[in-house]
Design an enzyme around this catalytic site. Sequence first.
Site, PDB file in Angstrom:
ATOM      1  N   GLY A  15       0.841  -1.214   0.000  1.00 21.57           N
ATOM      2  CA  GLY A  15       0.000   0.000   0.000  1.00 21.57           C
ATOM      3  C   GLY A  15       0.868   1.253   0.000  1.00 21.57           C
ATOM      4  N   ARG A  29      18.974  11.123  -4.145  1.00 26.56           N
ATOM      5  CA  ARG A  29      19.963  12.201  -3.981  1.00 26.56           C
ATOM      6  C   ARG A  29      21.172  11.768  -3.149  1.00 26.56           C
ATOM      7  NH1 ARG A  29      16.416  17.791  -4.288  1.00 26.56           N
ATOM      8  NH2 ARG A  29      15.909  17.431  -6.499  1.00 26.56           N
ATOM      9  N   ARG A  76       0.763  -4.843  -5.480  1.00 22.56           N
ATOM     10  CA  ARG A  76       0.859  -6.085  -4.724  1.00 22.56           C
ATOM     11  C   ARG A  76       1.066  -7.166  -5.789  1.00 22.56           C
ATOM     12  NH1 ARG A  76      -0.569  -4.244   0.539  1.00 22.56           N
ATOM     13  NH2 ARG A  76      -2.347  -2.841   0.531  1.00 22.56           N
ATOM     14  N   ASP A 107       5.852  -5.301   6.039  1.00 18.88           N
ATOM     15  CA  ASP A 107       6.397  -6.638   6.323  1.00 18.88           C
ATOM     16  C   ASP A 107       6.423  -7.554   5.104  1.00 18.88           C
ATOM     17  OD1 ASP A 107       6.864  -6.119   8.933  1.00 18.88           O
ATOM     18  OD2 ASP A 107       5.152  -7.250   9.716  1.00 18.88           O
ATOM     19  N   THR A 129       4.354   2.349   5.667  1.00 23.03           N
ATOM     20  CA  THR A 129       2.947   1.940   5.809  1.00 23.03           C
ATOM     21  C   THR A 129       2.245   2.884   6.773  1.00 23.03           C
ATOM     22  OG1 THR A 129       1.414   0.258   6.644  1.00 23.03           O
ATOM     23  CG2 THR A 129       3.618   0.199   7.565  1.00 23.03           C
ATOM     24  N   ILE A 130       0.989   3.177   6.474  1.00 26.22           N
ATOM     25  CA  ILE A 130       0.224   4.035   7.392  1.00 26.22           C
ATOM     26  C   ILE A 130      -0.153   3.284   8.675  1.00 26.22           C
ATOM     27  CG2 ILE A 130      -0.726   5.463   5.533  1.00 26.22           C
ATOM     28  CD1 ILE A 130      -3.453   3.979   6.011  1.00 26.22           C
ATOM     29  N   ASP A 131      -0.016   1.962   8.673  1.00 22.26           N
ATOM     30  CA  ASP A 131      -0.594   1.158   9.760  1.00 22.26           C
ATOM     31  C   ASP A 131       0.238   1.133  11.049  1.00 22.26           C
ATOM     32  OD1 ASP A 131      -2.550   0.469   7.898  1.00 22.26           O
ATOM     33  OD2 ASP A 131      -1.547  -1.383   7.324  1.00 22.26           O
ATOM     34  N   ASP A 133       2.357  -0.933  11.821  1.00 21.48           N
ATOM     35  CA  ASP A 133       2.334  -2.316  12.327  1.00 21.48           C
ATOM     36  C   ASP A 133       3.633  -3.073  12.044  1.00 21.48           C
ATOM     37  OD1 ASP A 133       2.031  -2.421   9.597  1.00 21.48           O
ATOM     38  OD2 ASP A 133       0.413  -3.896   9.622  1.00 21.48           O
ATOM     39  N   ARG A 166     -26.435  12.765  17.510  1.00 22.82           N
ATOM     40  CA  ARG A 166     -26.335  11.383  17.043  1.00 22.82           C
ATOM     41  C   ARG A 166     -25.143  10.681  17.675  1.00 22.82           C
ATOM     42  NH1 ARG A 166     -27.196  12.891  10.729  1.00 22.82           N
ATOM     43  NH2 ARG A 166     -29.433  12.496  10.662  1.00 22.82           N
ATOM     44  N   MET A 173      -8.513   2.987   9.054  1.00 24.62           N
ATOM     45  CA  MET A 173      -7.704   1.885   8.520  1.00 24.62           C
ATOM     46  C   MET A 173      -6.713   1.363   9.569  1.00 24.62           C
ATOM     47  SD  MET A 173      -6.738   2.655   4.587  1.00 24.62           S
ATOM     48  CE  MET A 173      -7.823   2.096   3.291  1.00 24.62           C
ATOM     49  N   ARG A 175      -5.445  -2.219   8.949  1.00 25.56           N
ATOM     50  CA  ARG A 175      -5.427  -3.668   8.735  1.00 25.56           C
ATOM     51  C   ARG A 175      -5.684  -4.374  10.063  1.00 25.56           C
ATOM     52  NH1 ARG A 175      -1.498  -6.542   4.398  1.00 25.56           N
ATOM     53  NH2 ARG A 175      -1.543  -4.443   3.570  1.00 25.56           N
ATOM     54  N   ARG A 257      -4.892   7.360   3.103  1.00 26.12           N
ATOM     55  CA  ARG A 257      -3.608   7.005   2.484  1.00 26.12           C
ATOM     56  C   ARG A 257      -3.049   8.125   1.620  1.00 26.12           C
ATOM     57  NH1 ARG A 257      -4.013   0.987   1.026  1.00 26.12           N
ATOM     58  NH2 ARG A 257      -3.438   1.554  -1.071  1.00 26.12           N
TER      59      ARG A 257
HETATM   60  P1  ADP Z   1       3.162  -4.662   2.838  1.00 25.35           P
HETATM   61  O1  ADP Z   1       4.516  -4.619   2.240  1.00 25.35           O
HETATM   62  O2  ADP Z   1       2.567  -3.301   3.038  1.00 25.35           O
HETATM   63  O3  ADP Z   1       3.092  -5.551   4.055  1.00 25.35           O
HETATM   64  P2  ADP Z   1       1.919  -6.762   1.279  1.00 25.35           P
HETATM   65  O4  ADP Z   1       1.830  -7.741   2.413  1.00 25.35           O
HETATM   66  O5  ADP Z   1       0.764  -6.694   0.329  1.00 25.35           O
HETATM   67  O6  ADP Z   1       2.159  -5.277   1.774  1.00 25.35           O
HETATM   68  O7  ADP Z   1       3.228  -7.119   0.468  1.00 25.35           O
HETATM   69  C1  ADP Z   1       3.621  -6.322  -0.621  1.00 25.35           C
HETATM   70  C2  ADP Z   1       4.271  -7.174  -1.672  1.00 25.35           C
HETATM   71  O8  ADP Z   1       5.445  -7.789  -1.139  1.00 25.35           O
HETATM   72  C3  ADP Z   1       3.436  -8.348  -2.174  1.00 25.35           C
HETATM   73  O9  ADP Z   1       2.490  -7.975  -3.123  1.00 25.35           O
HETATM   74  C4  ADP Z   1       4.505  -9.215  -2.773  1.00 25.35           C
HETATM   75  O10 ADP Z   1       4.936  -8.699  -4.021  1.00 25.35           O
HETATM   76  C5  ADP Z   1       5.634  -9.043  -1.776  1.00 25.35           C
HETATM   77  N1  ADP Z   1       5.570 -10.118  -0.788  1.00 25.35           N
HETATM   78  C6  ADP Z   1       4.672 -10.294   0.200  1.00 25.35           C
HETATM   79  N2  ADP Z   1       4.894 -11.439   0.874  1.00 25.35           N
HETATM   80  C7  ADP Z   1       5.956 -12.010   0.292  1.00 25.35           C
HETATM   81  C8  ADP Z   1       6.678 -13.229   0.512  1.00 25.35           C
HETATM   82  N3  ADP Z   1       6.342 -14.074   1.482  1.00 25.35           N
HETATM   83  N4  ADP Z   1       7.727 -13.485  -0.286  1.00 25.35           N
HETATM   84  C9  ADP Z   1       8.092 -12.618  -1.261  1.00 25.35           C
HETATM   85  N5  ADP Z   1       7.446 -11.478  -1.530  1.00 25.35           N
HETATM   86  C10 ADP Z   1       6.396 -11.168  -0.783  1.00 25.35           C
HETATM   87  O1  F6P Z   2      -1.556  -1.214   4.687  1.00 26.99           O
HETATM   88  C1  F6P Z   2      -2.231  -0.028   4.395  1.00 26.99           C
HETATM   89  C2  F6P Z   2      -3.683  -0.300   4.160  1.00 26.99           C
HETATM   90  O2  F6P Z   2      -4.324   0.910   3.786  1.00 26.99           O
HETATM   91  C3  F6P Z   2      -4.421  -0.959   5.328  1.00 26.99           C
HETATM   92  O3  F6P Z   2      -4.735  -0.038   6.353  1.00 26.99           O
HETATM   93  C4  F6P Z   2      -5.602  -1.568   4.626  1.00 26.99           C
HETATM   94  O4  F6P Z   2      -6.097  -2.679   5.349  1.00 26.99           O
HETATM   95  C5  F6P Z   2      -4.994  -2.014   3.322  1.00 26.99           C
HETATM   96  O5  F6P Z   2      -3.845  -1.226   3.101  1.00 26.99           O
HETATM   97  C6  F6P Z   2      -5.903  -1.895   2.132  1.00 26.99           C
HETATM   98  O6  F6P Z   2      -5.243  -2.452   1.052  1.00 26.99           O
HETATM   99  P1  F6P Z   2      -5.708  -2.302  -0.463  1.00 26.99           P
HETATM  100  O7  F6P Z   2      -5.328  -0.925  -0.901  1.00 26.99           O
HETATM  101  O8  F6P Z   2      -4.938  -3.346  -1.192  1.00 26.99           O
HETATM  102  O9  F6P Z   2      -7.173  -2.517  -0.465  1.00 26.99           O
END
Ligand code: ADP
Ligand code: F6P
Length: 324
Positions: A15, A29, A76, A107, A129-131, A133, A166, A173, A175, A257
Site C-alpha cells: 500500500g 539524492r 501487490r 512486512d 505503511t500508514i498502519d 504495524d 447522534r 484503517m 489492517r 492514504r
Molecule cells: P506490505 O509490504 O505493506 O506488508 P503486502 O503484504 O501486500 O504489503 O506485500 C507487498 C508485496 O510484497 C506483495 O504484493 C509481494 O509482491 C511481496 N511479498 C509479500 N509477501 C511475500 C513473501 N512471502 N515473499 C516474497 N514477496 C512477498
Molecule cells: O496497509 C495499508 C492499508 O491501507 C491498510 O490499512 C488496509 O487494510 C490495506 O492497506 C488496504 O489495502 P488495499 O489498498 O490493497 O485494499
Amino acid sequence: MADKIKTIAVLTSGGDAPGMNAAIRAVVRTGLARGLKVKGIKKGYAGLLNEEIIDMQAKDVSDIIQRGGTILGTARCLEFKQPEVQARGAEICRKHGIDGIVVIGGDGSYRGAQALSRNGINTIGLPGTIDLDISCTDYTIGFDTAVNTAMDAIDKVKDTSSSHERCSIIEVMGRGAGYIALWCGIANGAEDILIPEKYDFNEQNIINNIIDNRKKGKTHHIIINAEGVGHSQSMAKRIEAATGIETRATILGYMQRGGNPTATDRYYASIMGAKAVDILIEGKTNRVVGHQRGEFVDIDIEEALNMDKSIDDYEFEVSKLLSV
Ligand code: ADP
Ligand code: F6P
C-alpha cells in the site's frame, strides 16, 4: 566506499503511504551524492519482473517531497512469493547492473527484499505503511500523515454528530492493527475506541456507555472503530435499535492514504532514505532501517520479522480514563 556497490535501485511496494516520495528523493539524492548510479523500479516487484526500470537523476525527484502517493507507483505482486520468480527478479537486477536495492514497504515487502538478498542482491527495507504495524520500529513512513488526516475528518464528523445529537461510528484503517484508531481515539476525544488488540466484542458495554453519556448531557457519542474490528454499518444498526439514538457509520477509507505528508513523515523518510543508501555502501544487506528509542537503527530482516509489537497497556488505559 566499498567497491561492490556501484548502482542502486529503489522501489515502493504494498500500500502507498504519504512520505514515500520523500524517501525516494532521499535515496536518489544520497546515492548520487555518494557517486552511485541510481535507478527507479516502477510498480514494486511487478515492475521489476516487467523490467520497468528507469535511470534517476536529482531533477527527477524535484518537487515531490510534499506530494502524497509514490511517483514510482506500487503494486501487490503475489507471484513474487514464488522462489523461481524471486530468482528471476535477482537475475533482472544483475542484467540492469543493479547491485543494491532499497525497498520501501511493509512486512510483506520485506519478505520480497529478503528473497532478493538471498539471491545475491544487497537489499535494505524502509518501513512504509500508514498502519504502524512493523514490529522493529516505533515509526513508519505515512502513519503521522494518516493519523492527522483521519483526525481532521473525525473532527468534522463530530460537528455534525453533535448538531444532530447522534452517535457516530467512524472506521479507520490499520489492517489488523489498532494504532491509527488508538491515536485518533485519544486525539479526537472519542467516547469509545475499538481496536482488534483489546476489544472484547461486548457490544452491551458500548450501549450502556452511550446511554450513560446521554443521561450526563453529552450531545454526541463518537466511537472510533479500527478496520480490524470492522462491521461498522451493522454495529450502527444494532446500537440504534438498542439505544433509540440515531447512529451513523462513516468509513474513512482511502482518504487516509493520500494527501501531503506532514513534516514528521518528510523528515523521518528523508533520514531513513539516506541511511538505507549509506548502509548499502557499507556492504550491508538483508536489513531494515527503523527508529527505536529516539535513534535511527538497522536490523536484520529475519530478526525484524520475528519481533512482536503490541499496543501499550498504559496508553490504552489512558484512552479509557480520558473518554468519560
Ligand atoms: P506490505 O509490504 O505493506 O506488508 P503486502 O503484504 O501486500 O504489503 O506485500 C507487498 C508485496 O510484497 C506483495 O504484493 C509481494 O509482491 C511481496 N511479498 C509479500 N509477501 C511475500 C513473501 N512471502 N515473499 C516474497 N514477496 C512477498
Ligand atoms: O496497509 C495499508 C492499508 O491501507 C491498510 O490499512 C488496509 O487494510 C490495506 O492497506 C488496504 O489495502 P488495499 O489498498 O490493497 O485494499
